[in-house]
Scaffold this active site. Structure first.
Site, PDB file in Angstrom:
ATOM      1  N   HIS A 305       9.761 -12.004  16.101  1.00 10.23           N
ATOM      2  CA  HIS A 305       8.453 -12.577  16.420  1.00 10.23           C
ATOM      3  C   HIS A 305       7.802 -11.705  17.476  1.00 10.23           C
ATOM      4  CE1 HIS A 305       5.388 -15.479  17.462  1.00 10.23           C
ATOM      5  NE2 HIS A 305       5.684 -16.082  16.331  1.00 10.23           N
ATOM      6  N   ASP A 362       9.768 -19.688  10.105  1.00 15.33           N
ATOM      7  CA  ASP A 362       9.865 -19.613   8.641  1.00 15.33           C
ATOM      8  C   ASP A 362      11.298 -19.584   8.117  1.00 15.33           C
ATOM      9  OD1 ASP A 362       7.070 -19.501   8.072  1.00 15.33           O
ATOM     10  OD2 ASP A 362       7.077 -17.521   8.983  1.00 15.33           O
TER      11      ASP A 362
HETATM   12  N1  CMC Z   1      14.384  -7.607  10.422  1.00 14.98           N
HETATM   13  C1  CMC Z   1      14.861  -6.398  10.797  1.00 14.98           C
HETATM   14  N2  CMC Z   1      14.334  -5.678  11.799  1.00 14.98           N
HETATM   15  C2  CMC Z   1      13.282  -6.190  12.443  1.00 14.98           C
HETATM   16  C3  CMC Z   1      12.754  -7.442  12.106  1.00 14.98           C
HETATM   17  C4  CMC Z   1      13.339  -8.151  11.070  1.00 14.98           C
HETATM   18  N3  CMC Z   1      12.868  -9.343  10.703  1.00 14.98           N
HETATM   19  N4  CMC Z   1      11.704  -7.712  12.924  1.00 14.98           N
HETATM   20  C5  CMC Z   1      11.588  -6.655  13.726  1.00 14.98           C
HETATM   21  N5  CMC Z   1      12.539  -5.729  13.450  1.00 14.98           N
HETATM   22  C6  CMC Z   1      12.788  -4.476  14.147  1.00 14.98           C
HETATM   23  C7  CMC Z   1      11.700  -3.468  13.818  1.00 14.98           C
HETATM   24  O1  CMC Z   1      12.055  -2.700  12.681  1.00 14.98           O
HETATM   25  C8  CMC Z   1      11.676  -2.638  15.084  1.00 14.98           C
HETATM   26  O2  CMC Z   1      12.818  -1.814  15.086  1.00 14.98           O
HETATM   27  P1  CMC Z   1      12.737  -0.328  15.772  1.00 14.98           P
HETATM   28  O3  CMC Z   1      12.462  -0.612  17.222  1.00 14.98           O
HETATM   29  O4  CMC Z   1      14.053   0.259  15.497  1.00 14.98           O
HETATM   30  O5  CMC Z   1      11.612   0.371  15.083  1.00 14.98           O
HETATM   31  C9  CMC Z   1      11.905  -3.684  16.185  1.00 14.98           C
HETATM   32  O6  CMC Z   1      12.654  -4.744  15.551  1.00 14.98           O
HETATM   33  C10 CMC Z   1      10.607  -4.255  16.769  1.00 14.98           C
HETATM   34  O7  CMC Z   1       9.858  -4.807  15.711  1.00 14.98           O
HETATM   35  P2  CMC Z   1       8.287  -4.784  15.574  1.00 14.98           P
HETATM   36  O8  CMC Z   1       7.929  -4.614  14.130  1.00 14.98           O
HETATM   37  O9  CMC Z   1       7.697  -3.823  16.551  1.00 14.98           O
HETATM   38  O10 CMC Z   1       7.933  -6.236  16.026  1.00 14.98           O
HETATM   39  P3  CMC Z   1       6.509  -6.901  15.883  1.00 14.98           P
HETATM   40  O11 CMC Z   1       6.344  -7.735  17.097  1.00 14.98           O
HETATM   41  O12 CMC Z   1       5.449  -5.902  15.616  1.00 14.98           O
HETATM   42  O13 CMC Z   1       6.636  -7.786  14.569  1.00 14.98           O
HETATM   43  C11 CMC Z   1       7.157  -9.535  13.101  1.00 14.98           C
HETATM   44  C12 CMC Z   1       6.895  -9.134  14.564  1.00 14.98           C
HETATM   45  C13 CMC Z   1       7.219 -11.042  13.043  1.00 14.98           C
HETATM   46  C14 CMC Z   1       5.970  -9.074  12.230  1.00 14.98           C
HETATM   47  C15 CMC Z   1       8.468  -8.885  12.629  1.00 14.98           C
HETATM   48  O14 CMC Z   1       9.543  -9.342  13.432  1.00 14.98           O
HETATM   49  C16 CMC Z   1       8.753  -9.164  11.163  1.00 14.98           C
HETATM   50  O15 CMC Z   1       8.240  -8.439  10.299  1.00 14.98           O
HETATM   51  N6  CMC Z   1       9.567 -10.219  10.846  1.00 14.98           N
HETATM   52  C17 CMC Z   1       9.830 -10.574   9.476  1.00 14.98           C
HETATM   53  C18 CMC Z   1       8.648 -11.328   8.893  1.00 14.98           C
HETATM   54  C19 CMC Z   1       8.552 -12.736   9.437  1.00 14.98           C
HETATM   55  O16 CMC Z   1       9.536 -13.459   9.490  1.00 14.98           O
HETATM   56  N7  CMC Z   1       7.312 -13.129   9.808  1.00 14.98           N
HETATM   57  C20 CMC Z   1       7.051 -14.478  10.315  1.00 14.98           C
HETATM   58  C21 CMC Z   1       6.653 -14.460  11.756  1.00 14.98           C
HETATM   59  S1  CMC Z   1       6.648 -16.091  12.517  1.00 14.98           S
HETATM   60  C22 CMC Z   1       5.448 -16.995  11.710  1.00 14.98           C
HETATM   61  C23 CMC Z   1       4.104 -16.391  11.712  1.00 14.98           C
HETATM   62  O17 CMC Z   1       3.633 -15.831  12.668  1.00 14.98           O
HETATM   63  O18 CMC Z   1       3.444 -16.544  10.690  1.00 14.98           O
END
Ligand code: CMC
Length: 429
Positions: A305, A362
């Protein structure tokens, strides 16, 4: 008042530091460009406060979520979706008179305009429900021109109730259309969630009595989704509202933003992922290895998140709620066990621990929706019904602001420098 100093090129400027109710601090840079000629660059807005808001408080490091000051755990346990909608929109828990008035308005507006049936019939049977929802929310506005755009308090309440009530009628009608079944009219004697279950699962020659356990689980699901401060869809609603667009147009844009798999669409992606693991018989450890391999571009859906670097408090409540509803309805869902095992592995794996990735809202919510019979392609629509109070409340904050200021970020331009136009016959072919 404390200030923060920025130094650049031998010059320095002081900017006020603003403090929120819970002592969170932000540097107010609204005069940055005027004073220094500089702007800030924060792609994805991870460090940008886009507004001051009095609706929802999140402490992502501690895993805290409060609506209007009330802890989410207490609200989920003691309140209903309609009551929390009122709280989120108006800022206080409703008294009896307010509750009755609002319930009456929800009942009055539950039925969608009869002409909207034609719109539903214009969509193909397999149209994505989120596309229909977004279009239909804008369409409701067309059927209420007397309240569109006018900004009296009574009109706001009518619009808010109409949206909150009809979003569920539109969702159910979308499902009925996809099934080739007649749309069901709402019943005035049913409460919000019972009525939704009735409109989803009754047919004219076979009316269901909504299961109270299913209605309770749905109530909790919706309540937990009611608001989540400046997420992608809510920021979209505020952005659109800041141009002076009406509530329907603003919220319809929020629905589109919610659709994506990184936001509301994640609840579908989680179930697809769990199904894939189940049907392939794959060991969750093996799946986790695939996720950790950066070349796979896979993510553990329902994990991570932008704000929570700790447990999302909603996921804990939903995990328990999933267990309760499965046991009450005597359903064995293998996906729950797979989800639990994935979580266990993730919480011990340094990849997830180091990146502070925990289950989000989720991860378990889809198991509840499956249990109460909601089809997978309607999951994100269910999120949208739940998020409606938050969108309306955020629209209200923009609308009630003393001065309507259009949201208009700047950019750092990285395209071509100035050059002369090339006539068609002189271009490289
Ligand atoms: N699985 C594997 N790796 C992950 C995940 C995940 N679910 N989420 C983040 N990472 C890794 C990402 O690859 C990155 O790694 P590195 O530093 O090696 O490049 C690190 O963790 C930081 O991630 P980020 O993408 O910079 O984090 P963000 O704050 O931009 O993204 C997120 C947040 C929710 C989009 C992301 O965690 C994600 O894609 N999660 C899966 C989709 C999901 O469950 N979304 C629902 C969010 S909650 C409800 C809502 O808001 O609607």
């Amino acid at each position: 008042m404390s200030t923060a100093r920025l130094e650049y090129n031998g010059q320095s400027w002081d900017f006020p530091v603003v403090e929120g109710t819970e002592n969170e601090l932000g540097v107010d840079i609204s005069e940055l460009r005027a004073k220094s000629g500089l702007i800030t660059l924060d792609e994805g807005y991870g460090n940008t406060g886009s507004c001051k808001s009095a609706i929802t408080y999140i402490d992502g490091d501690k895993g805290i979520l409060r609506y209007r000051g009330y802890p989410i755990e207490q609200i989920a346990e003691q309140s209903s979706f309609v009551e929390s909608a009122w709280l989120v929109i108006y800022g206080e828990l409703p008294n009896e008179k307010q509750r009755e008035r609002f319930s009456a308005l929800l009942t009055k507006h539950a039925m969608i305009h009869e002409s909207m049936r034609n719109h539903f019939q214009g969509f193909p049977n397999n149209a994505p429900p989120m596309a229909i929802l977004s279009a239909m929310i804008n369409a409701i506005g067309c059927f209420s021109p007397e309240v569109l755009g006018s900004d009296t308090e009574a009109n706001f309440e009518e619009n808010a109730a109409r949206l909150l009530s009809q979003v569920r009628s539109i969702a159910a009608a979308t499902y009925k259309m996809s099934m080739g079944q007649p749309m069901m009219y709402p019943r005035p004697d049913f409460k919000y969630c019972e009525n939704f279950l009735h409109m989803m699962f009754s047919v004219p020659n076979g009316r269901i009595t909504p299961d109270p356990d299913a209605a309770r689980a749905l109530n909790q699901f919706l309540t937990l989704h009611a608001d989540h401060e400046q997420n992608c869809s809510t920021s979209t609603v505020r952005m659109v509202a800041s141009s002076g667009a009406n509530m329907y147009a603003s919220v319809s844009a929020g629905v589109s933003a919610l659709w994506g798999p990184l936001h509301g669409g994640a609840n579908v992606a989680v179930v697809n992922m769990l199904e894939e693991i189940r049907s392939s018989g794959m060991d969750p450890h093996v799946y986790m290895e695939k996720i950790k391999d950066k070349n796979s571009k896979l993510k553990l859906m329902g994990f991570g998140h932008r704000v929570y670097r700790n447990f999302d408090p909603r996921s804990r409540i939903l995990q328990k709620a999933a267990e309760v509803i499965l046991s009450k309805l005597k359903i064995q869902d293998p996906l729950l066990e797979i989800a639990r095992r994935l979580e266990e592995v993730a919480l011990r794996d340094s990849y997830f621990v180091d990146r502070k990735l925990y289950p989000n809202v989720d991860f378990y919510s889809g198991i509840i929706l499956r249990a109460i019979g909601i089809p997978l392609d309607m999951f994100t629509v269910m999120f949208a019904i739940g998020r409606m109070p938050g969108w309306i409340a955020n629209y209200k904050e923009i609308h009630d602001a003393e001065r309507l200021k259009i949201n208009r970020p700047r950019q750092i331009y990285t395209g071509a420098a100035i050059r002369d136009f090339v006539p068609r016959d002189a271009r490289v072919q």
